[in-house]
Scaffold this active site. Sequence first.
Site, PDB file in Angstrom:
ATOM      1  N   ASP A 162     -27.345   7.421 -10.547  1.00  0.00           N
ATOM      2  CA  ASP A 162     -27.492   6.104 -10.999  1.00  0.00           C
ATOM      3  C   ASP A 162     -27.921   6.257 -12.441  1.00  0.00           C
ATOM      4  OD1 ASP A 162     -30.634   5.802 -10.819  1.00  0.00           O
ATOM      5  OD2 ASP A 162     -29.963   6.822  -9.044  1.00  0.00           O
ATOM      6  N   GLU A 202     -39.311  -1.350  -6.097  1.00  0.00           N
ATOM      7  CA  GLU A 202     -40.333  -0.282  -6.157  1.00  0.00           C
ATOM      8  C   GLU A 202     -41.704  -0.725  -7.141  1.00  0.00           C
ATOM      9  OE1 GLU A 202     -39.475   2.832  -9.341  1.00  0.00           O
ATOM     10  OE2 GLU A 202     -37.418   2.218  -8.732  1.00  0.00           O
TER      11      GLU A 202
END
Length: 281
Positions: free
Chosen positions: A87, A175
């Site tokens: 990613d 997150e």
Amino acid sequence: MTHVHRAYIYILLTLLISLCATTLQAQKKEKPKKQKHTDVTVVEIQPDPVASKSRPDRHPAPLEMPLFAISNKQGRGTGGSEAHGIDVSHYQGRINWDEVARDTKITYVYLKATEGTGNVDDTYSYNFNECKRVGLKVGSYLFFRPHLSVKGQFDLFVSRVDTRKQDLLPVIDAEAMNGVSDAVFQSRLLELCDLFEREYGKKPIIYTGKNFYNKHIYGNSRLRAYKFFIAAYSYIEPDLYGDFDYIMWQYSATGSVRGIRGNVDMSRFVGRHDIRDILYR
């Protein structure tokens, strides 16, 4: 020589000595100090266009995981795929996707599209088009800020991402708490998931860290209905509370892939899971 003459000469000599002493003292004061010589090398430093950008989705310390013993995880099964993925975002700068595509292990790519309600990754469009051109399976992710408008974050994402062209299910990067409670975080994350499901017709994938999951997500039965992409930087697959099954594991933030400058996040499927678990079409 008379006593008068001697006295006169003595006075003249005394005046002359005094005048010389005064002159020498004045010259000493005026003398410049000796400068030490130092070699100086002038280096022209060019700013790094990537490092100079803000890095709001930098992983916090809790994602640095200790090693865990290998255990059999119920429901995860055996087998699985050796396929790896990456990613990327503006952190990696300009990527040579022809070089990336030559690595046979890299079979999927997730690109950062947006963050919050006003942050658009300026490399997204280029990276997406290049991935499609070289034949890599590509999907997009949103970095979730729970203290901001959920609808505003979703609207920004869909304004930049063409749902019809996606190969992979969308990912919500969850997150950060940004000061909200667990209850508020979970409620707003579920609200965002619902918006994605209505847009895509399928549930999104939730990315988070192992510690973050155990602390802020575990126990919410509605969130456990989603597929999870877990970050834990170690050599052994992490365990989640309740032995919860997940489909992908981001095992490193310091991977090296040709065609990409510097470090890159690396991930792979776990257990019986493979590319079919993340395909949108």
